[in-house]
Design an enzyme around this catalytic site. Structure first.
Site, PDB file in Angstrom:
ATOM      1  N   LEU A   1      14.652  -0.373 -88.101  1.00  8.23           N
ATOM      2  CA  LEU A   1      15.783  -0.859 -87.335  1.00  8.23           C
ATOM      3  C   LEU A   1      16.776  -1.545 -88.251  1.00  8.23           C
ATOM      4  CD1 LEU A   1      16.580  -1.123 -84.304  1.00  8.23           C
ATOM      5  CD2 LEU A   1      15.593  -3.380 -84.374  1.00  8.23           C
ATOM      6  N   SER A   2      17.891  -0.895 -88.489  1.00 13.48           N
ATOM      7  CA  SER A   2      18.866  -1.517 -89.374  1.00 13.48           C
ATOM      8  C   SER A   2      19.825  -2.342 -88.547  1.00 13.48           C
ATOM      9  CB  SER A   2      19.623  -0.454 -90.161  1.00 13.48           C
ATOM     10  OG  SER A   2      20.611   0.137 -89.362  1.00 13.48           O
ATOM     11  N   LYS A   3      20.049  -3.539 -88.993  1.00 15.29           N
ATOM     12  CA  LYS A   3      20.961  -4.407 -88.258  1.00 15.29           C
ATOM     13  C   LYS A   3      22.403  -3.975 -88.479  1.00 15.29           C
ATOM     14  CE  LYS A   3      19.047  -8.085 -90.420  1.00 15.29           C
ATOM     15  NZ  LYS A   3      18.942  -9.469 -90.910  1.00 15.29           N
ATOM     16  N   ARG A   4      22.590  -3.221 -89.497  1.00 15.54           N
ATOM     17  CA  ARG A   4      23.932  -2.734 -89.822  1.00 15.54           C
ATOM     18  C   ARG A   4      24.684  -2.171 -88.620  1.00 15.54           C
ATOM     19  NH1 ARG A   4      24.334  -5.436 -92.986  1.00 15.54           N
ATOM     20  NH2 ARG A   4      24.075  -5.449 -95.227  1.00 15.54           N
TER      21      ARG A   4
ATOM     22  N   HIS B   1      18.581 -10.340 -84.963  1.00 11.60           N
ATOM     23  CA  HIS B   1      18.204  -9.071 -84.339  1.00 11.60           C
ATOM     24  C   HIS B   1      16.887  -9.147 -83.573  1.00 11.60           C
ATOM     25  CE1 HIS B   1      15.201  -7.852 -87.425  1.00 11.60           C
ATOM     26  NE2 HIS B   1      15.915  -8.690 -88.142  1.00 11.60           N
TER      27      HIS B   1
END
Length: 509
Positions: free
Chosen positions: A263-266, A19
């Site tokens: 910031l979620s990579k999900r 990311h």
RNA sequence: GCCGCGUUGGUCAAGGGGUUAAGACGCCUCCCUUUCACGGAGGAAUCACGGGUUCGAAUCCCGUACGUGGUACCA
């Protein structure tokens, strides 16, 4: 202090997509290394076998290559300090952990997961919702500090599952100088006894970073700020194992945040913009997460926008090439606070780079983007001419589809709403005569087409301006694109006439 | 809860004791263009809050609030 050759490392764990924050960490590492004629190393931290994801390592190298940051040493690029995968260094770690035990800085712990959970439950209070395995609790647990030496011996001899934990000093102030945050300090008594060696014999991150940073002679260690809290453990380990004077200089980089917080990579999908460098497909779920590359970003722009998210050179300059960044980057000017990622600004950077770079730099990429839309380019010269003409209107490489498709094929639909309300017989008449005028043109070029257009408009006593929009819709399909006559000149006489004819039928209906 | 780190416009940010508090993105107005862009001109923050220190604070100190990270045999 002796001048050591700069050696830095990016140490990802191969668990999924790479990311934004990860790429920026690579970037800062890379810039720093190049700037100091140092060595940029990539080390794979695959100590958690339960999270290992097939293909993730190759994916990371693909991303680095796309960004133009090639490692000097890595499991695939080689180097004299290998192996560069921690799983392949497994044997090394145990001896260091044992040494720590021997020196009284660590101990064996035999607690089962259930026992650990019980402890956390038993000690849990409103004031202390998450009790730690630390100076307050360790003497009530099952470890080599509480058990008789003989019992420890026999448990060990019997091969009982155990871990090795660091024994945090009770009352010590641990401080260090971070290259970004300057003085940072912690009270040792408040830090828990982190596991160093897991039951499967693999080290945790804490042991592995220091052992490997030492083995690979890392001089400067950059990582995300999420690691700052565990820095005291690493510092103690350096002190116990190799001597604090050999410890690399730390730089904890500010975090990159999403619109709503971290910031979620999900689900990058929920933001409406990518979070990964390149498309990533989870091999287990087959779920695809979009990358900046596929979204239509130029690597130059991606690198640029990441570089200035948390750093600037103090001037008003915002556009930097990799080479300029190598020259101008400085850790001293890296921000302390985290930054919220703004996709609008990211697109602006890409827009600027599309305008700045020669079209030949990305024509191949655009070619394949167009191909995906069924437009197969055979004439490269024609393609470049078109790209040159429309590039000002594209923020993303994928925008070229809409902006240039009509140069290769007639528009599928026309924006009738833009024309019909003001359409009348005079205009219909104009265009049907105009077709004949066009057919008679010998030198098919911009100025002559425009000339005929204006001449006829004057004859028919219609303002040329009122005819330009219909003409545009006929050729382009919508309200966009460069000057109409220029478009007509490029697509050719036959095609222009054909499109006007076809449109006339629609508008007159 | 505890510990760490942080806090200049919606966002990225310059500025680090005396400035009309740069610039960029986005937004709004206008010019150019009878398309869309590009380009150009202009508009909007008193620096989280409260106390100090000082002739003078966005700039130094202390609190508070808020945000963020950690508090895993994940990294």
């Amino acid at each position: 202090m002796e001048e050591k050759k700069v050696r830095v490392r990016f140490a990802p764990s191969p668990t999924g997509g790479l990311h934004l924050g990860g790429v920026r960490t690579v970037l800062y590492n890379y810039l720093f290394a190049r700037q100091h004629q140092g060595t940029f190393i990539v080390r794979i931290e695959d100590t958690d076998q339960t999270r290992f994801v097939d293909g993730a390592e190759q994916y990371i190298f693909d991303c680095l290559e796309w960004c133009g940051m090639v490692p000097d040493e890595s499991p695939v690029h080689g180097g004299a300090f290998g192996p560069y995968r921690q799983s392949e260094r497994k044997a090394d770690y145990r001896q260091y952990a044992e040494k720590l035990v021997k020196d009284g800085h660590a101990y064996y712990a035999f607690d089962t997961p259930e026992e650990l959970e019980k402890m956390r439950n038993d000690f849990k209070t409103a004031e202390n919702p998450s009790p730690q395995y630390d100076g307050h609790t360790r003497m009530q647990m099952k470890n080599s500090l509480t058990l008789e030496p003989t019992e420890v011996e026999s448990l060990l001899a019997a091969g009982t599952r155990h871990v090795i934990r660091i024994k945090m000093p009770s009352d010590e102030t641990i401080s260090f100088t971070d290259m970004i945050h300057e003085e940072v300090s912690f009270e040792s008594g408040l830090v828990d006894d982190k596991v160093l060696l897991k039951a499967d014999g693999m080290p945790t991150y804490h042991l592995a970073v220091v052992v490997d940073d030492h083995a690979m002679q890392i001089t400067h260690a950059f990582r995300g700020e999420e690691w700052l809290s565990s820095a005291p453990v690493h510092i103690l380990l350096w002190k116990y194992l190799f001597g604090i004077e050999h410890m690399p200089k730390w730089a904890h980089l500010p975090l990159i945040m999403g619109p709503g917080g971290k910031l979620s990579k999900r689900d990058g999908a929920k933001y409406g913009f990518p979070v990964f460098a390149m498309n990533w497909t989870d091999p287990k779920t087959n779920e695809l997460t979009e990358g900046f590359k596929e979204r239509g970003f130029l690597p130059e722009a991606f690198i640029n926008l990441l570089a200035v998210l948390g750093w600037n050179d103090g001037s008003e300059q915002e556009l930097f090439s990799l080479e300029e960044l190598v020259e101008k980057f400085s850790l001293e000017r890296v921000h302390k606070a985290g930054a919220k990622f703004d996709f609008e600004k990211a697109k602006w950077f890409n827009h600027e780079w599309i305008k700045k770079l020669p079209v030949s730099r990305y024509s191949n990429t655009v070619k394949s983007i167009l191909a995906a839309d069924g437009i197969n380019i055979t004439d490269e010269v024609y393609l470049n001419k078109v790209l040159e003409l429309v590039k000002d209107r594209c923020s993303l490489l994928t925008d070229f589809t809409q902006q240039s498709a009509y140069f290769f094929r007639a528009p599928e639909t026309l924006d009738e709403a833009a024309v019909k309300p003001k359409w009348n017989e005079d205009k219909a008449d104009f265009f049907s005569v105009f077709i004949d005028r066009l057919a008679a043109i010998r030198e098919w070029e911009f100025s002559e087409i425009e000339n005929q257009f204006k001449l006829l408009a004057a004859e028919k006593n219609i303002k040329p301006g009122e005819l330009q929009l219909p003409m545009r819709i006929m050729l382009v399909g919508g309200k966009f694109g460069p000057a109409v006559f220029e478009i007509a000149a490029i697509i050719g006489k036959e095609e222009t006439i054909a499109r006007i004819r076809k449109a006339l039928i629609i508008f007159n209906a």
